[in-house]
Design a protein around this motif. Structure first.
Motif, PDB file in Angstrom:
ATOM      1  N   ASN A  49      -2.730   2.413  -3.626  1.00 14.81           N
ATOM      2  CA  ASN A  49      -2.288   3.690  -3.291  1.00 14.81           C
ATOM      3  C   ASN A  49      -3.254   4.604  -2.902  1.00 14.81           C
ATOM      4  O   ASN A  49      -4.710   4.571  -3.163  1.00 14.81           O
ATOM      5  CB  ASN A  49      -1.321   4.196  -4.450  1.00 14.81           C
ATOM      6  CG  ASN A  49      -2.116   4.612  -5.566  1.00 14.81           C
ATOM      7  OD1 ASN A  49      -2.917   5.442  -5.906  1.00 14.81           O
ATOM      8  ND2 ASN A  49      -1.852   3.543  -6.758  1.00 14.81           N
ATOM      9  N   GLN A 109       8.143   5.036  -8.406  1.00 10.96           N
ATOM     10  CA  GLN A 109       8.700   4.787  -6.953  1.00 10.96           C
ATOM     11  C   GLN A 109       9.225   3.488  -6.780  1.00 10.96           C
ATOM     12  O   GLN A 109      10.481   3.520  -6.099  1.00 10.96           O
ATOM     13  CB  GLN A 109       7.490   5.155  -6.202  1.00 10.96           C
ATOM     14  CG  GLN A 109       6.863   6.467  -6.151  1.00 10.96           C
ATOM     15  CD  GLN A 109       5.658   6.593  -5.477  1.00 10.96           C
ATOM     16  OE1 GLN A 109       5.064   5.532  -5.109  1.00 10.96           O
ATOM     17  NE2 GLN A 109       5.091   7.787  -5.156  1.00 10.96           N
ATOM     18  N   ARG A 146      -6.186   2.874  -6.879  1.00 13.37           N
ATOM     19  CA  ARG A 146      -6.266   4.028  -6.141  1.00 13.37           C
ATOM     20  C   ARG A 146      -7.522   4.143  -5.168  1.00 13.37           C
ATOM     21  O   ARG A 146      -8.615   4.101  -5.913  1.00 13.37           O
ATOM     22  CB  ARG A 146      -6.314   5.362  -6.937  1.00 13.37           C
ATOM     23  CG  ARG A 146      -5.971   6.377  -6.029  1.00 13.37           C
ATOM     24  CD  ARG A 146      -5.585   7.690  -7.006  1.00 13.37           C
ATOM     25  NE  ARG A 146      -5.383   9.103  -6.444  1.00 13.37           N
ATOM     26  CZ  ARG A 146      -5.030  10.025  -6.939  1.00 13.37           C
ATOM     27  NH1 ARG A 146      -4.933  10.164  -8.404  1.00 13.37           N
ATOM     28  NH2 ARG A 146      -4.712  11.153  -6.107  1.00 13.37           N
ATOM     29  N   THR A 195       0.786  -1.338   0.018  1.00 15.73           N
ATOM     30  CA  THR A 195       0.017  -0.081   0.016  1.00 15.73           C
ATOM     31  C   THR A 195       0.779   1.329   0.040  1.00 15.73           C
ATOM     32  O   THR A 195       2.021   1.041   0.599  1.00 15.73           O
ATOM     33  CB  THR A 195      -0.799  -0.051   1.166  1.00 15.73           C
ATOM     34  OG1 THR A 195      -0.002   0.103   2.320  1.00 15.73           O
ATOM     35  CG2 THR A 195      -1.747  -1.009   1.132  1.00 15.73           C
ATOM     36  N   ILE A 196       0.330   2.455  -0.634  1.00 15.96           N
ATOM     37  CA  ILE A 196       1.135   3.602  -0.617  1.00 15.96           C
ATOM     38  C   ILE A 196       0.283   4.703  -0.075  1.00 15.96           C
ATOM     39  O   ILE A 196      -0.929   4.981  -0.343  1.00 15.96           O
ATOM     40  CB  ILE A 196       1.581   3.889  -2.275  1.00 15.96           C
ATOM     41  CG1 ILE A 196       2.261   2.676  -2.776  1.00 15.96           C
ATOM     42  CG2 ILE A 196       2.173   5.307  -2.157  1.00 15.96           C
ATOM     43  CD1 ILE A 196       3.475   2.482  -2.297  1.00 15.96           C
ATOM     44  N   THR A 226       6.582  -2.735  -0.128  1.00 15.16           N
ATOM     45  CA  THR A 226       6.026  -2.945  -1.685  1.00 15.16           C
ATOM     46  C   THR A 226       7.248  -3.510  -2.313  1.00 15.16           C
ATOM     47  O   THR A 226       7.154  -4.791  -2.964  1.00 15.16           O
ATOM     48  CB  THR A 226       5.350  -1.917  -2.213  1.00 15.16           C
ATOM     49  OG1 THR A 226       4.341  -1.507  -1.627  1.00 15.16           O
ATOM     50  CG2 THR A 226       4.708  -2.443  -3.611  1.00 15.16           C
ATOM     51  N   GLY A 273      -2.800   6.179 -10.538  1.00 17.29           N
ATOM     52  CA  GLY A 273      -1.426   6.174  -9.991  1.00 17.29           C
ATOM     53  C   GLY A 273      -0.318   5.303 -10.552  1.00 17.29           C
ATOM     54  O   GLY A 273       0.539   4.777  -9.938  1.00 17.29           O
ATOM     55  N   LEU A 292       5.884   7.300   3.332  1.00 15.87           N
ATOM     56  CA  LEU A 292       6.064   6.950   1.997  1.00 15.87           C
ATOM     57  C   LEU A 292       7.150   6.108   1.643  1.00 15.87           C
ATOM     58  O   LEU A 292       6.886   5.023   0.956  1.00 15.87           O
ATOM     59  CB  LEU A 292       5.975   8.220   1.093  1.00 15.87           C
ATOM     60  CG  LEU A 292       5.953   8.085  -0.370  1.00 15.87           C
ATOM     61  CD1 LEU A 292       4.746   7.288  -0.839  1.00 15.87           C
ATOM     62  CD2 LEU A 292       6.142   9.385  -1.028  1.00 15.87           C
ATOM     63  N   SER A 322       6.850   2.688   3.058  1.00 12.93           N
ATOM     64  CA  SER A 322       5.778   1.882   2.242  1.00 12.93           C
ATOM     65  C   SER A 322       6.219   1.462   0.904  1.00 12.93           C
ATOM     66  O   SER A 322       6.019   0.202   0.503  1.00 12.93           O
ATOM     67  CB  SER A 322       4.307   2.791   1.881  1.00 12.93           C
ATOM     68  OG  SER A 322       3.825   3.047   3.304  1.00 12.93           O
ATOM     69  N   VAL A 323       6.931   2.133  -0.069  1.00 14.06           N
ATOM     70  CA  VAL A 323       7.527   1.655  -1.234  1.00 14.06           C
ATOM     71  C   VAL A 323       8.373   0.712  -0.943  1.00 14.06           C
ATOM     72  O   VAL A 323       8.481  -0.421  -1.664  1.00 14.06           O
ATOM     73  CB  VAL A 323       8.024   3.229  -2.132  1.00 14.06           C
ATOM     74  CG1 VAL A 323       8.508   2.761  -3.353  1.00 14.06           C
ATOM     75  CG2 VAL A 323       6.857   3.943  -2.022  1.00 14.06           C
ATOM     76  N   SER A 371      -2.150  -1.377 -10.321  1.00 15.30           N
ATOM     77  CA  SER A 371      -2.367  -0.099  -9.417  1.00 15.30           C
ATOM     78  C   SER A 371      -3.593   0.331  -9.201  1.00 15.30           C
ATOM     79  O   SER A 371      -4.458   0.380 -10.224  1.00 15.30           O
ATOM     80  CB  SER A 371      -1.287   1.096  -9.925  1.00 15.30           C
ATOM     81  OG  SER A 371      -1.636   2.210  -9.157  1.00 15.30           O
ATOM     82  N   LEU A 419       3.488   4.690  -9.243  1.00 13.20           N
ATOM     83  CA  LEU A 419       3.956   3.574  -8.713  1.00 13.20           C
ATOM     84  C   LEU A 419       5.296   2.926  -9.331  1.00 13.20           C
ATOM     85  O   LEU A 419       6.031   2.750  -8.761  1.00 13.20           O
ATOM     86  CB  LEU A 419       2.696   2.314  -8.578  1.00 13.20           C
ATOM     87  CG  LEU A 419       3.062   1.266  -8.173  1.00 13.20           C
ATOM     88  CD1 LEU A 419       3.662   1.186  -6.763  1.00 13.20           C
ATOM     89  CD2 LEU A 419       1.936   0.305  -8.177  1.00 13.20           C
TER      90      LEU A 419
END
Length: 744
Positions: A725, A574, A696, A509-510, A541, A567, A534, A537-538, A694, A571
């Motif tokens: 996200n 990131q 959102r 999750t973002i 993932t 997103g 952030l 979280s990245v 992805s 994603l």
């Protein structure tokens, strides 16, 4: 040639790639892709929690609309409900002053209506109402010292329409008020009608007397013989005017025709002189080489045609050699130019030899055309001269007729000038007399359109209670309606919904990005903490994705979404940045060819890129661009076209591209188009190792995500899972000790 990320030129393409097969147990966070269960029909029925989550997304709009509708409903009910005591109302119709087939505008209508609102309350009318036998035993008459004054105070008058006056009384005894109002309206109607008829009868007598006097004057003029008419003389001024008007129109047409004939005659004379002058100049006229050559070509002279064909061949040969030999002094170019010059010289020599004969033929042909044109103009001039004479004679005759008609018309106008005002006056008086007779046969200008009607009123307490209840119900209905409409979009509320209703495993999750305003006005520590959340979280993932890729031997991962704005590009960038910072040689391939944006994120040029590689216009190594992030490279989208989309559909270049990149990078992230709008992602997905969707929160819609997943699954494209996200997070829930910045 541009260098590859390893500092050497690109190696040859690797062996063709075959997608790996999967046999991994399911589960929301399993290592392999999970089969998607179909959405059950029951999920199309809204639940309380589903409506509540939908309402959270639109609570500001729902509250505003709910309060607005609730206030409007409460106010409308309050206004519509009867006010105060019981109400009794009758309607009086005020007719216009003039009516019937010759109805005229009523300039005094407003004044008349204002007068009636005063006259209905006069003591004369009210006293007659009180003296009526029907009211002598009522409480209104018995219990008041001045019943007429009581009625006057209770009366309320208003205009419900331009010609309808409402007479209203409010009180506690509606039955008595109904009797009073009926008697009042009928009494007022009779009184007004009687006075109106008396006035109308006097007006009619005066109009009849004036009409008779004017008719006697007309008869006297007729007897004296002042209206006379000859055999050819118009009887009325209108006939005289019409005759003169017709004659003038004929004069105008003949004058215009005569002028046109004169203009045409002058033009013919001018053209004749020009033709004669040109005929005289033919003896000495000289023709240019171009005209001689054009004449020979028209005559299809074999020598000229052959030279012209040789010239075209020599010129075509020169163009071909210019494409091959770039040096203007090349012997082959000079030889071709010499051939062209020789052909042109031979053509000029041939033209010179035949000049005398060609000029003679040209002069003879031109002389014949000029003489024919002169003969035609002579015939046209004869016709134009004849027409001009005819129009002149007709015009003279018409002018004489106009003079005669003007003399006759003057006599007619003189005779009617004395009589016409009297005739018009008689006609006007006749119309007014008929109007008065219509009024005398009618019942008057005032009529009772509707007798008194009782409107029973509720008390104020019930009225307030009902208004409040209606407002609350309207507010709840609006909230429910907004929640239902929002629920119908089936937007994703959270991770559990993705897992339970779609069946996708969530690998990360973002958090949602804060707004620019909150970043500007927020505290520096809070903003810094959000950035750490952030990043973590990245990174989380990335860890899940690398674990899956390692177990399944995956290297090329495509990131897509169901629709635009969910997103996927953020994603992709990131995840790729996180992998690069972890020490992996990472490449981002922007395959969103129709709407590329990756080059803007890394401040790189759009082209050359993937589009040029698909068209075989560019080597892969020349398209790889380094970024400011260590271990991270990007291939931009390039300039997209229909040819690029066609090459993408063939798949050979794309498969070759990915096979070549596998040996040069540890991980390749492919940013593609959304699945539903176009088929690009379905084409690309058949050449990657796995697909990451992805989603959102509060934007993505469950049916569309499910549709996109089904399309990918039908093509046997491996689904790694989804990343949700836009998650609303509380940075304080993570704990300060775990989000604070660590030393470098």
């Amino acid at each position: 040639m541009r260098r590859s990320p390893e500092g050497e030129q690109s190696s040859a393409a690797l062996a063709p790639y075959s997608a790996p097969t999967y046999s991994v147990p399911g589960g929301a966070y399993a290592a392999g892709p999970v089969p998607l269960p179909p959405m059950s029909g029951g999920r199309n029925v809204p639940t309380f929690m589903g409506l509540l989550n939908a309402l959270k997304r639109r609570w500001v709009l729902a509250s505003f609309l709910g309060l607005l509708v609730a206030a409007a409903a409460a106010v409308a009910l309050w206004i519509a409900a009867p006010q105060g005591k019981h109400q009794v109302k009758a309607l009086l119709e005020i007719l216009p002053e003039n009516f019937g087939p010759n109805q005229q505008s009523d300039n005094n209508s407003e004044n008349f209506k204002s007068n009636q609102m005063v006259l209905i309350k006069t003591r004369t009318i009210l006293n007659r109402v009180v003296q009526d036998e029907k009211l002598k035993d009522t409480q209104l008459v018995k219990g008041a010292d001045d019943p007429a004054k009581v009625i006057e105070d209770m009366l309320r008058l208003r205009w419900e329409a331009p010609d309808l006056m409402a007479v209203v009384m409010n009180g506690d005894r509606p039955e008595e008020l109904k009797v009073v109002l009926d008697i009042l309206c009928e009494t007022f109607r009779k009184e007004s009608s009687a006075k109106e008829k008396l006035k109308r009868q006097k007006d009619k007598d005066m109009l009849v007397e004036a009409r008779d006097k004017n008719q006697r004057d007309i008869d006297n003029i007729m007897k004296q013989g002042k209206i006379r008419g000859g055999m050819n003389m118009p009887v009325t001024p209108e006939q005289a005017n019409e005759t003169i008007k017709d004659l003038n129109e004929q004069i105008r047409k003949n004058r215009v025709a005569k002028e046109d004939a004169e203009i045409k005659l002058a033009a013919l004379d001018k053209q004749t002189k020009a033709g004669e002058a040109e005929l005289a100049s033919l003896v000495t006229k000289k023709y240019s080489d171009e005209e001689i050559e054009a004449a020979l070509l028209r005559e299809k002279d074999t020598t000229i045609l052959g030279l012209q064909a040789d010239l075209e061949i020599a010129q075509a040969r020169l163009k071909e050699r210019q494409k091959i030999y770039k040096d203007p002094e090349s012997p082959r170019l000079l030889e071709a130019q010499a051939d062209i010059k020789a052909i042109i010289d031979r053509r000029a020599e041939n033209t010179s030899q035949q000049r005398a004969d060609v000029e003679k033929r040209l002069r003879a042909d031109r002389r014949e055309r000029i003489e024919e044109a002169l003969r035609l103009r002579a015939d046209e001039r004869t016709v134009a001269q004849s027409n001009m004479s005819k129009y002149a004679a007709t015009l003279s005759k018409l002018q004489e007729d106009v003079e005669v008609q003007n003399r006759n018309g003057a006599d007619v106008f003189k005779q009617f000038r004395e009589l016409q005002p009297k005739i018009e006056e008689v006609q006007r008086l006749e119309g007014q007399i008929r109007l008065q007779e219509l009024w005398l046969s009618s019942s008057g200008r005032i009529d009772v359109r509707e007798k008194a009607q009782i409107a029973y009123n509720h008390n104020q307490r019930q009225k307030m209670l009902y208004s409040g209840m209606v407002g609350i119900v309207a507010f709840l209905i609006v909230l429910t309606l907004v929640a239902f409409l929002e629920w119908r979009t089936r937007r994703v509320d959270g991770v559990d919904q993705v897992v339970n209703e779609i069946g996708l495993r969530v690998i990360g999750t973002i958090p949602a990005f804060p707004s620019r305003q909150s970043i500007k006005t927020g505290e520096a520590d809070a903003n810094q903490n959000w950035r750490f959340i952030l990043n973590e979280s990245v990174n989380s993932t990335r860890t899940m994705l690398l674990h899956t890729a390692k177990t399944q031997n995956m290297q090329v991962i495509m990131v897509t979404s169901a629709m635009q704005g969910e997103g996927k590009t953020s994603l992709s960038s990131q995840l790729a940045t996180s992998m690069a910072t972890a020490g992996l040689r990472t490449l981002i391939v922007d395959c969103d060819l129709r709407n590329p944006s990756m080059h803007r994120l890394f401040d790189l040029p759009l082209a050359p890129g993937c589009s040029e590689i698909l068209l075989s216009e560019l080597d892969v190594s020349d398209a790889v661009q380094p970024t400011t992030v260590p271990n991270l490279w990007v291939i931009s989208a390039g300039q997209c076209s229909n040819r690029v989309i066609a090459a993408l559909a063939q798949g050979h270049q794309l498969e070759s591209l990915f096979n070549r990149l596998r040996g040069q990078f540890d991980f390749i992230v492919v940013d593609s188009c959304p699945v539903l709008p176009v088929a690009d992602s379905l084409l690309i997905g058949q050449h990657v190792d796995g697909v990451l969707i992805s989603i959102r929160q509060d934007i993505s819609q469950l049916p569309k995500v499910l549709d996109a997943s089904d399309r990918l699954s039908l093509l046997n494209i491996p689904l790694l899972g989804a990343v949700v996200n836009g998650i609303k997070t509380d940075i304080h829930a993570y704990g300060y000790n775990y989000v604070k910045q660590l030393p470098a």
